[in-house]
Design a protein around this motif. Structure first.
Motif, short mmCIF file in Angstrom:
data_model
loop_
_atom_site.label_atom_id
_atom_site.label_comp_id
_atom_site.label_asym_id
_atom_site.label_seq_id
_atom_site.Cartn_x
_atom_site.Cartn_y
_atom_site.Cartn_z
N TRP A 96 0.85 -1.51 0.03
CA TRP A 96 -0.21 0.00 -0.11
C TRP A 96 1.00 1.52 0.00
O TRP A 96 0.85 1.67 -0.99
CB TRP A 96 -0.93 0.11 1.13
N ASP A 97 1.62 1.32 0.44
CA ASP A 97 3.06 2.24 1.03
C ASP A 97 4.08 2.66 -0.61
O ASP A 97 3.59 4.66 -0.73
CB ASP A 97 4.38 2.27 1.82
N LYS A 98 3.38 2.03 -1.03
CA LYS A 98 4.50 2.12 -2.09
C LYS A 98 3.69 2.37 -2.85
O LYS A 98 4.13 2.99 -4.25
CB LYS A 98 5.42 0.37 -3.04
N LEU A 99 2.21 1.40 -3.37
CA LEU A 99 1.19 1.76 -4.32
C LEU A 99 0.36 2.90 -3.76
O LEU A 99 0.07 3.17 -5.29
CB LEU A 99 0.92 0.80 -4.69
N SER A 100 0.78 3.34 -2.97
CA SER A 100 -0.17 4.54 -3.17
C SER A 100 0.71 5.99 -3.45
O SER A 100 0.05 7.09 -3.89
CB SER A 100 -0.64 4.37 -1.85
N ASN A 101 2.08 5.92 -4.15
CA ASN A 101 2.25 6.72 -4.84
C ASN A 101 1.82 7.08 -5.56
O ASN A 101 2.47 6.42 -6.93
CB ASN A 101 4.14 6.33 -4.19
N GLY A 102 1.25 8.61 -5.70
CA GLY A 102 0.95 8.99 -6.79
C GLY A 102 -0.42 8.89 -6.70
O GLY A 102 -0.97 9.12 -7.73
N ALA A 103 -0.86 8.65 -6.09
CA ALA A 103 -2.67 7.12 -6.29
C ALA A 103 -3.12 8.61 -6.22
O ALA A 103 -3.25 9.39 -5.31
CB ALA A 103 -2.38 6.47 -5.43
N THR A 104 -4.28 7.95 -5.80
CA THR A 104 -5.63 8.55 -5.42
C THR A 104 -6.20 7.84 -4.56
O THR A 104 -7.04 6.50 -5.32
CB THR A 104 -6.52 8.82 -6.83
N VAL A 105 -6.09 8.53 -3.55
CA VAL A 105 -7.18 6.88 -2.15
C VAL A 105 -8.72 6.91 -2.48
O VAL A 105 -9.00 8.26 -1.88
CB VAL A 105 -6.33 6.77 -0.90
N THR A 106 -8.52 5.56 -2.74
CA THR A 106 -10.47 5.81 -3.44
C THR A 106 -11.55 5.14 -1.46
O THR A 106 -12.45 5.76 -1.23
CB THR A 106 -11.32 5.10 -4.27
N MET A 107 -10.79 4.72 -0.53
CA MET A 107 -10.86 3.88 0.49
C MET A 107 -9.46 3.96 1.16
O MET A 107 -8.40 2.96 0.75
CB MET A 107 -12.11 2.90 0.09
N PRO A 108 -9.11 4.83 2.52
CA PRO A 108 -8.01 4.62 3.08
C PRO A 108 -7.83 2.98 3.25
O PRO A 108 -8.93 2.16 3.79
CB PRO A 108 -7.60 5.47 4.25
N LEU A 109 -6.15 2.32 3.71
CA LEU A 109 -6.07 1.34 4.02
C LEU A 109 -6.21 1.33 5.74
O LEU A 109 -6.24 2.82 6.04
CB LEU A 109 -4.37 0.85 3.37
N ASP A 110 -7.32 0.71 6.38
CA ASP A 110 -7.66 0.56 7.25
C ASP A 110 -8.65 -1.14 7.81
O ASP A 110 -8.81 -1.57 7.49
CB ASP A 110 -9.25 1.39 8.28
N LEU A 111 -9.20 -0.88 8.71
CA LEU A 111 -9.87 -2.51 9.34
C LEU A 111 -10.19 -2.63 9.05
O LEU A 111 -11.25 -1.77 9.02
CB LEU A 111 -9.30 -2.85 10.91
N ALA A 112 -10.75 -3.61 8.50
CA ALA A 112 -11.98 -4.58 7.92
C ALA A 112 -13.27 -5.03 8.85
O ALA A 112 -12.48 -5.75 9.93
CB ALA A 112 -11.59 -4.88 6.93
N PRO A 113 -13.90 -4.73 8.56
CA PRO A 113 -15.59 -5.20 9.52
C PRO A 113 -14.90 -6.74 9.12
O PRO A 113 -15.09 -7.33 10.44
CB PRO A 113 -16.77 -4.56 8.95
N TRP A 114 -14.62 -7.92 8.56
CA TRP A 114 -14.09 -8.93 7.98
C TRP A 114 -13.32 -9.14 8.83
O TRP A 114 -12.72 -10.52 8.56
CB TRP A 114 -14.66 -9.23 7.15
N GLY A 115 -12.27 -8.49 9.27
CA GLY A 115 -11.13 -8.25 9.75
C GLY A 115 -9.99 -8.33 8.77
O GLY A 115 -10.35 -8.63 7.55
N GLY A 116 -9.12 -8.15 9.13
CA GLY A 116 -7.65 -8.01 8.37
C GLY A 116 -7.26 -6.15 7.85
O GLY A 116 -8.05 -5.67 8.54
N LEU A 117 -6.81 -6.28 7.20
CA LEU A 117 -7.25 -5.02 6.48
C LEU A 117 -7.55 -4.48 4.57
O LEU A 117 -7.35 -5.93 4.35
CB LEU A 117 -5.35 -4.17 5.86
N PHE A 118 -7.89 -3.16 4.59
CA PHE A 118 -8.51 -3.31 3.42
C PHE A 118 -8.88 -1.83 2.73
O PHE A 118 -8.85 -0.56 3.68
CB PHE A 118 -10.25 -3.46 3.10
N GLY A 119 -7.95 -1.85 1.84
CA GLY A 119 -7.67 -0.57 0.92
C GLY A 119 -8.23 -0.22 -0.35
O GLY A 119 -8.20 -1.61 -1.22
N MET A 120 -9.08 0.70 -0.33
CA MET A 120 -8.99 0.66 -2.52
C MET A 120 -7.74 2.13 -3.05
O MET A 120 -8.27 3.49 -2.02
CB MET A 120 -10.07 0.99 -3.07
#
Length: 136
Positions: A96-120
């Protein structure tokens, strides 16, 4: 064994995109240009464009891409996402840290209700990504 792999199309920056993805995901990148297949060159100014690129990561993930010559119609990527799932939280955060360089974050990386991390996000090349890391 059959494979289902993302194959991304670019207008003239497939090499730059694939080198970026290699810096994010690691692995081996093989690139073939149109000039390596003389019968494929229709416009001499495009002979160094990517006819086919394949990134294969140490985990066995495969991402492919090519440039679309100017003689063919091209539309920027839309209506799909490349999804990376099943990774550890540490790996998910690092990607995420590398891929988000210059990206538009549509959903920040965070804890997901189903567990783990989720982001778009939509990366700097216009490709939509979904990251879903496994719960620890």
């Amino acid at each position: 064994m059959a494979n289902l792999n993302p194959y991304l199309s670019f207008r003239d920056n497939a090499r730059e995109a694939m080198e970026f993805y290699q810096s994010v995901l690691g692995g081996d990148l093989d690139v073939s240009t149109f000039s390596q297949f003389p019968d494929m060159v229709q416009d001499e100014s495009e002979q160094d464009l990517v006819m086919h690129a394949q990134l294969t990561t140490p985990d066995g993930l495969v991402l492919m891409a090519s440039d679309t010559p100017s003689s063919m119609p091209y539309e920027a990527p839309r209506g799909f996402s490349v999804s990376l799932s099943g990774t550890s939280s540490d790996t998910t955060r690092a990607v995420w840290d590398k891929l988000s360089n210059g990206a538009t974050v549509t959903m920040p990386l965070d804890l997901a209700p189903w567990g783990g991390l989720f982001g778009m996000l939509v990366d700097r090349f216009g490709v939509s990504w979904i990251l879903n890391g496994d719960p620890e």
